[in-house]
Design a protein around this motif. Structure first.
Motif, PDB file in Angstrom:
ATOM      1  N   SER A 134       0.841  -1.203   0.000  1.00  0.00           N
ATOM      2  CA  SER A 134       0.000   0.000   0.000  1.00  0.00           C
ATOM      3  C   SER A 134       0.876   1.252   0.000  1.00  0.00           C
ATOM      4  CB  SER A 134      -0.941   0.000   1.205  1.00  0.00           C
ATOM      5  OG  SER A 134      -0.235   0.131   2.423  1.00  0.00           O
ATOM      6  N   THR A 147      -1.593   6.634   2.567  1.00  0.00           N
ATOM      7  CA  THR A 147      -2.126   5.335   2.994  1.00  0.00           C
ATOM      8  C   THR A 147      -2.982   5.484   4.239  1.00  0.00           C
ATOM      9  OG1 THR A 147      -0.150   4.868   4.318  1.00  0.00           O
ATOM     10  CG2 THR A 147      -0.183   4.075   2.035  1.00  0.00           C
ATOM     11  N   ILE A 148      -3.846   4.509   4.433  1.00  0.00           N
ATOM     12  CA  ILE A 148      -4.685   4.443   5.615  1.00  0.00           C
ATOM     13  C   ILE A 148      -4.672   2.998   6.105  1.00  0.00           C
ATOM     14  CG2 ILE A 148      -6.758   4.087   4.202  1.00  0.00           C
ATOM     15  CD1 ILE A 148      -8.363   5.470   6.391  1.00  0.00           C
ATOM     16  N   THR A 178      -5.364   6.616   0.140  1.00  0.00           N
ATOM     17  CA  THR A 178      -6.174   7.837   0.179  1.00  0.00           C
ATOM     18  C   THR A 178      -5.729   8.796  -0.917  1.00  0.00           C
ATOM     19  OG1 THR A 178      -4.664   8.958   1.718  1.00  0.00           O
ATOM     20  CG2 THR A 178      -6.404   7.604   2.681  1.00  0.00           C
ATOM     21  N   ASN A 179      -6.638   9.712  -1.252  1.00  0.00           N
ATOM     22  CA  ASN A 179      -6.312  10.773  -2.212  1.00  0.00           C
ATOM     23  C   ASN A 179      -6.822  12.094  -1.653  1.00  0.00           C
ATOM     24  OD1 ASN A 179      -7.496  12.435  -4.848  1.00  0.00           O
ATOM     25  ND2 ASN A 179      -5.426  11.596  -5.112  1.00  0.00           N
ATOM     26  N   SER A 182     -10.179  13.331  -3.100  1.00  0.00           N
ATOM     27  CA  SER A 182     -11.315  12.413  -3.131  1.00  0.00           C
ATOM     28  C   SER A 182     -11.945  12.318  -1.744  1.00  0.00           C
ATOM     29  CB  SER A 182     -10.877  11.014  -3.589  1.00  0.00           C
ATOM     30  OG  SER A 182     -11.956  10.103  -3.490  1.00  0.00           O
ATOM     31  N   ASN A 184     -13.588   9.908  -0.606  1.00  0.00           N
ATOM     32  CA  ASN A 184     -13.558   8.513  -0.159  1.00  0.00           C
ATOM     33  C   ASN A 184     -12.154   7.938  -0.279  1.00  0.00           C
ATOM     34  OD1 ASN A 184     -16.439   8.419   0.243  1.00  0.00           O
ATOM     35  ND2 ASN A 184     -16.647   8.290  -1.992  1.00  0.00           N
ATOM     36  N   ASP A 185     -11.940   6.837   0.421  1.00  0.00           N
ATOM     37  CA  ASP A 185     -10.659   6.131   0.378  1.00  0.00           C
ATOM     38  C   ASP A 185     -10.866   4.754  -0.246  1.00  0.00           C
ATOM     39  OD1 ASP A 185      -9.492   8.225   1.919  1.00  0.00           O
ATOM     40  OD2 ASP A 185     -10.279   7.287   3.744  1.00  0.00           O
ATOM     41  N   PHE A 187     -10.200   1.454   0.663  1.00  0.00           N
ATOM     42  CA  PHE A 187      -9.802   0.841   1.927  1.00  0.00           C
ATOM     43  C   PHE A 187     -10.342  -0.591   2.011  1.00  0.00           C
ATOM     44  CE2 PHE A 187      -9.961   1.177   6.826  1.00  0.00           C
ATOM     45  CZ  PHE A 187      -8.641   0.729   6.927  1.00  0.00           C
ATOM     46  N   VAL A 238      -7.974   2.247  -6.998  1.00  0.00           N
ATOM     47  CA  VAL A 238      -7.839   3.707  -6.998  1.00  0.00           C
ATOM     48  C   VAL A 238      -8.385   4.293  -8.294  1.00  0.00           C
ATOM     49  CG1 VAL A 238      -6.190   5.623  -6.950  1.00  0.00           C
ATOM     50  CG2 VAL A 238      -5.866   3.647  -5.435  1.00  0.00           C
TER      51      VAL A 238
END
Length: 244
Positions: A134, A147-148, A178-179, A182, A184-185, A187, A238
């Motif tokens: 990731s 990253t998350i 993550t972005n 955006s 949302n992620d 994930f 992504v």
């Protein structure tokens, strides 16, 4: 008070002290008001005994070397029972070591022990690979991507602290991307579980599951192939997330 039998009991305790500590009690108190067993040379000799036994032995000498005879040991049966309790304490300490050995032997010879150990090692390896990939993909995508994870990782040994459901031989971890622009992620939830003599690694996103790896519990996993699948899996995720 040479005709007081309690003085004889004190003398017996002095002999016991010499037998244990290797030095003569000489006086009840030295120039610093320390009893025989409280002096540095005596403490060094007594410290060789286990803590729980030492506490009882010190208690015997605390009373034996009191300056007032009315507060010392008053009878032989009373002192005798306390000494017997000390022996029992020492035997319990020996038994504790035997119990540890028996427990370890029972666990290590269990038919399921090797399988559980193999699962644990594989789970740790895979969790680390998921985390690293990731980070790699986020780095490849460049500025604005990060990253998350479902928990914080501060050092390499944190990967070994993976939570395993031992009853089901299953683990679950989350590593996403993550972005910055955006809402949302990406994930995914990664789940590894044992089935037969294999470990299966699944990725789940929005209810859809993808099998990423199936590997024998007793062998090394093919991390190269897994890495390639993971990289593509992240990139596709992504891509859909940002509508590219």
């Amino acid at each position: 008070m040479q005709r007081d039998p309690r003085a004889d009991i004190t003398q017996c305790c002095g002999i016991l002290f010499f037998a244990i500590a290797g030095s003569h009690p000489v006086t009840l108190l030295d120039c610093e008001e320390r009893k025989p067993h409280q002096r540095p040379e005596s403490q060094k000799a007594l410290a060789k005994h286990p803590d729980d036994l030492l506490a009882k032995v010190n208690g015997i000498f605390d009373r034996a070397f009191g300056t007032q005879i009315d507060y010392r040991w008053q009878s032989i049966p009373e002192l005798q029972q306390t000494l017997i309790d000390c022996i029992s304490t020492n035997q319990k300490a020996c038994n504790a070591e035997k119990y540890i050995a028996r427990i370890f032997n029972k666990v290590s010879t269990s038919s399921d022990y090797a399988r559980r150990q193999s699962f644990k090692i594989l789970a740790q390896q895979l969790n680390k690979e998921l985390y690293n990939m990731s980070k790699t993909v986020a780095g490849e995508l460049g500025e604005g991507f990060g990253t998350i994870h479902n928990r914080m990782y501060f050092k390499s040994r944190d990967f070994e602290l993976i939570n395993i459901d031992w009853a089901e031989l299953r683990f679950s971890e989350g590593h996403g991307i993550t972005n910055a622009v955006s809402p949302n992620d990406f994930f995914p939830k990664f789940t590894g579980y044992a089935t037969g003599n294999e470990l299966v690694l699944l990725a789940e996103v929005n209810g859809e599951k993808v099998e990423l790896l199936r590997t024998p519990l007793s062998d090394e996993p093919d991390l190269t192939t897994l890495g390639e699948r993971l990289r593509l899996f992240y990139l596709e995720g992504v891509k859909k997330l940002i509508g590219a």
